[in-house]
Design a protein around this motif. Structure first.
Motif, mmCIF file in Angstrom:
data_model
loop_
_atom_site.group_PDB
_atom_site.id
_atom_site.type_symbol
_atom_site.label_atom_id
_atom_site.label_comp_id
_atom_site.label_asym_id
_atom_site.label_seq_id
_atom_site.Cartn_x
_atom_site.Cartn_y
_atom_site.Cartn_z
ATOM 1 N N HIS A 285 -8.782 1.257 10.153
ATOM 2 C CA HIS A 285 -8.592 -0.026 9.469
ATOM 3 C C HIS A 285 -7.110 -0.359 9.271
ATOM 4 O O HIS A 285 -6.739 -1.012 8.303
ATOM 5 C CB HIS A 285 -9.292 -0.027 8.103
ATOM 6 C CG HIS A 285 -10.769 0.123 8.201
ATOM 7 N ND1 HIS A 285 -11.524 0.621 7.175
ATOM 8 C CD2 HIS A 285 -11.648 -0.151 9.189
ATOM 9 C CE1 HIS A 285 -12.794 0.648 7.524
ATOM 10 N NE2 HIS A 285 -12.891 0.181 8.741
ATOM 11 N N TRP A 286 -6.268 0.124 10.189
ATOM 12 C CA TRP A 286 -4.835 -0.174 10.088
ATOM 13 C C TRP A 286 -4.310 -0.478 11.469
ATOM 14 O O TRP A 286 -4.724 0.177 12.419
ATOM 15 C CB TRP A 286 -4.078 1.012 9.472
ATOM 16 C CG TRP A 286 -2.676 0.640 9.133
ATOM 17 C CD1 TRP A 286 -1.555 0.947 9.850
ATOM 18 C CD2 TRP A 286 -2.247 -0.137 8.034
ATOM 19 N NE1 TRP A 286 -0.461 0.410 9.259
ATOM 20 C CE2 TRP A 286 -0.851 -0.269 8.126
ATOM 21 C CE3 TRP A 286 -2.895 -0.758 6.967
ATOM 22 C CZ2 TRP A 286 -0.092 -0.974 7.215
ATOM 23 C CZ3 TRP A 286 -2.147 -1.449 6.050
ATOM 24 C CH2 TRP A 286 -0.765 -1.562 6.178
ATOM 25 N N PRO A 287 -3.439 -1.469 11.657
ATOM 26 C CA PRO A 287 -2.890 -2.290 10.583
ATOM 27 C C PRO A 287 -3.948 -3.217 10.012
ATOM 28 O O PRO A 287 -4.943 -3.522 10.668
ATOM 29 C CB PRO A 287 -1.761 -3.072 11.251
ATOM 30 C CG PRO A 287 -2.120 -3.102 12.691
ATOM 31 C CD PRO A 287 -2.924 -1.863 12.971
ATOM 32 N N GLY A 288 -3.687 -3.647 8.826
ATOM 33 C CA GLY A 288 -4.612 -4.530 8.138
ATOM 34 C C GLY A 288 -3.974 -5.091 6.896
ATOM 35 O O GLY A 288 -2.867 -4.714 6.531
ATOM 36 N N LEU B 63 0.840 -1.195 0.000
ATOM 37 C CA LEU B 63 0.000 0.000 0.000
ATOM 38 C C LEU B 63 0.876 1.246 0.000
ATOM 39 O O LEU B 63 1.967 1.259 0.583
ATOM 40 C CB LEU B 63 -0.902 0.016 1.237
ATOM 41 C CG LEU B 63 -1.953 -1.091 1.334
ATOM 42 C CD1 LEU B 63 -2.675 -1.010 2.678
ATOM 43 C CD2 LEU B 63 -2.939 -1.012 0.197
ATOM 44 N N SER B 64 0.371 2.288 -0.612
ATOM 45 C CA SER B 64 1.090 3.564 -0.614
ATOM 46 C C SER B 64 0.988 4.192 0.785
ATOM 47 O O SER B 64 0.092 3.855 1.579
ATOM 48 C CB SER B 64 0.479 4.510 -1.642
ATOM 49 O OG SER B 64 -0.821 4.893 -1.233
ATOM 50 N N ALA B 65 1.889 5.114 1.052
ATOM 51 C CA ALA B 65 1.864 5.820 2.340
ATOM 52 C C ALA B 65 0.536 6.555 2.528
ATOM 53 O O ALA B 65 -0.031 6.573 3.627
ATOM 54 C CB ALA B 65 3.038 6.795 2.430
ATOM 55 N N ALA B 66 0.016 7.136 1.450
ATOM 56 C CA ALA B 66 -1.262 7.847 1.527
ATOM 57 C C ALA B 66 -2.408 6.895 1.872
ATOM 58 O O ALA B 66 -3.297 7.251 2.659
ATOM 59 C CB ALA B 66 -1.542 8.561 0.207
ATOM 60 N N ARG B 67 -2.389 5.700 1.295
ATOM 61 C CA ARG B 67 -3.452 4.719 1.576
ATOM 62 C C ARG B 67 -3.357 4.223 3.013
ATOM 63 O O ARG B 67 -4.382 4.057 3.682
ATOM 64 C CB ARG B 67 -3.353 3.541 0.592
ATOM 65 C CG ARG B 67 -4.441 2.529 0.765
ATOM 66 C CD ARG B 67 -5.788 3.090 0.341
ATOM 67 N NE ARG B 67 -6.779 2.037 0.437
ATOM 68 C CZ ARG B 67 -7.961 2.193 1.006
ATOM 69 N NH1 ARG B 67 -8.334 3.355 1.476
ATOM 70 N NH2 ARG B 67 -8.799 1.178 1.080
ATOM 71 N N ILE B 68 -2.154 4.007 3.501
ATOM 72 C CA ILE B 68 -1.983 3.589 4.902
ATOM 73 C C ILE B 68 -2.503 4.687 5.833
ATOM 74 O O ILE B 68 -3.216 4.408 6.804
ATOM 75 C CB ILE B 68 -0.505 3.251 5.196
ATOM 76 C CG1 ILE B 68 -0.113 1.964 4.456
ATOM 77 C CG2 ILE B 68 -0.266 3.112 6.701
ATOM 78 C CD1 ILE B 68 1.367 1.637 4.503
ATOM 79 N N ILE C 230 -3.715 -6.019 2.796
ATOM 80 C CA ILE C 230 -3.962 -5.378 1.511
ATOM 81 C C ILE C 230 -5.257 -5.943 0.918
ATOM 82 O O ILE C 230 -5.518 -7.145 1.009
ATOM 83 C CB ILE C 230 -2.772 -5.610 0.564
ATOM 84 C CG1 ILE C 230 -1.511 -4.960 1.157
ATOM 85 C CG2 ILE C 230 -3.051 -5.076 -0.838
ATOM 86 C CD1 ILE C 230 -0.232 -5.325 0.434
ATOM 87 N N LEU C 231 -6.056 -5.071 0.320
ATOM 88 C CA LEU C 231 -7.354 -5.381 -0.305
ATOM 89 C C LEU C 231 -8.401 -5.844 0.707
ATOM 90 O O LEU C 231 -9.404 -6.437 0.331
ATOM 91 C CB LEU C 231 -7.223 -6.429 -1.418
ATOM 92 C CG LEU C 231 -6.371 -6.074 -2.628
ATOM 93 C CD1 LEU C 231 -6.507 -7.155 -3.696
ATOM 94 C CD2 LEU C 231 -6.729 -4.727 -3.196
ATOM 95 N N GLN C 232 -8.154 -5.560 1.989
ATOM 96 C CA GLN C 232 -9.109 -6.007 2.999
ATOM 97 C C GLN C 232 -9.438 -4.884 3.971
ATOM 98 O O GLN C 232 -9.466 -5.086 5.183
ATOM 99 C CB GLN C 232 -8.560 -7.234 3.729
ATOM 100 C CG GLN C 232 -8.422 -8.406 2.775
ATOM 101 C CD GLN C 232 -7.884 -9.626 3.461
ATOM 102 O OE1 GLN C 232 -8.551 -10.196 4.312
ATOM 103 N NE2 GLN C 232 -6.690 -10.027 3.084
ATOM 104 N N ASP C 233 -9.705 -3.724 3.411
ATOM 105 C CA ASP C 233 -10.084 -2.569 4.219
ATOM 106 C C ASP C 233 -11.309 -2.916 5.073
ATOM 107 O O ASP C 233 -11.296 -2.778 6.284
ATOM 108 C CB ASP C 233 -10.368 -1.395 3.283
ATOM 109 C CG ASP C 233 -10.514 -0.077 4.002
ATOM 110 O OD1 ASP C 233 -10.528 -0.046 5.237
ATOM 111 O OD2 ASP C 233 -10.600 0.945 3.310
ATOM 112 N N THR C 234 -12.348 -3.429 4.413
ATOM 113 C CA THR C 234 -13.565 -3.834 5.128
ATOM 114 C C THR C 234 -13.827 -5.333 5.026
ATOM 115 O O THR C 234 -14.677 -5.856 5.731
ATOM 116 C CB THR C 234 -14.801 -3.101 4.571
ATOM 117 O OG1 THR C 234 -15.023 -3.525 3.215
ATOM 118 C CG2 THR C 234 -14.629 -1.594 4.620
ATOM 119 N N GLY C 235 -13.138 -6.012 4.116
ATOM 120 C CA GLY C 235 -13.361 -7.442 3.906
ATOM 121 C C GLY C 235 -14.439 -7.745 2.883
ATOM 122 O O GLY C 235 -14.687 -8.899 2.557
#
Length: 143
Positions: free
Chosen positions: A74-77, A61-66, A79-84
């Protein structure tokens, strides 16, 4: 047509028009794709427009997305599983001719193009599909 040819044709027809066969394969494939989420990618080379199974993981993930995910809680978490929701949307449709495997989210195709292919069939899946089909042939031969 010989009796052997007729029996073989009957078995092939029964196996490949059996929705139970496609249901079993479809459920196995959904489970495999969900494992791709657990591992945060399991893919190899892109050959003729089809991602091969492998051990590559998704682009980080990019720094902006983190930062955005931290803000949302939703972090830590993974990749591609922000909400599931994407992982849970993996589904299949069993037809007379085969199986259609997909995701129930409109943005799914974009993610594959962004370096995170997730609907990827592994080599071990092909071995399992072969075993499932062989089992159906064996059952058809005994009926």
């Amino acid at each position: 047509m010989s009796d052997i040819s007729q029996e073989f044709d009957r078995m092939v027809n029964e196996v490949f028009t059996n929705s139970d066969l496609y249901t079993e394969i479809g459920e196995m494939l959904v489970s495999s794709v969900q494992k791709n989420f657990d591992k945060e990618g399991r893919y190899g080379a892109l050959i003729d427009g089809i991602w091969q199974g492998g051990k590559n993981t998704w682009r980080p993930l990019s720094a902006a997305r983190i930062k955005e995910r931290k803000r949302k809680g939703h972090w830590p978490g993974k990749i591609l599983q922000d909400t599931g929701g994407l992982k849970l949307s993996i589904n299949y449709e069993s037809t007379r001719d085969g199986i259609i495997l997909g995701a129930g989210k409109e943005y799914a195709q974009w993610l594959t193009n962004a370096g995170r292919p997730f609907i990827v069939i592994q080599d071990e899946d092909l071995v399992e599909i072969e075993a499932i089909v062989n089992d159906y042939f064996a059952r058809a031969a005994n009926t």
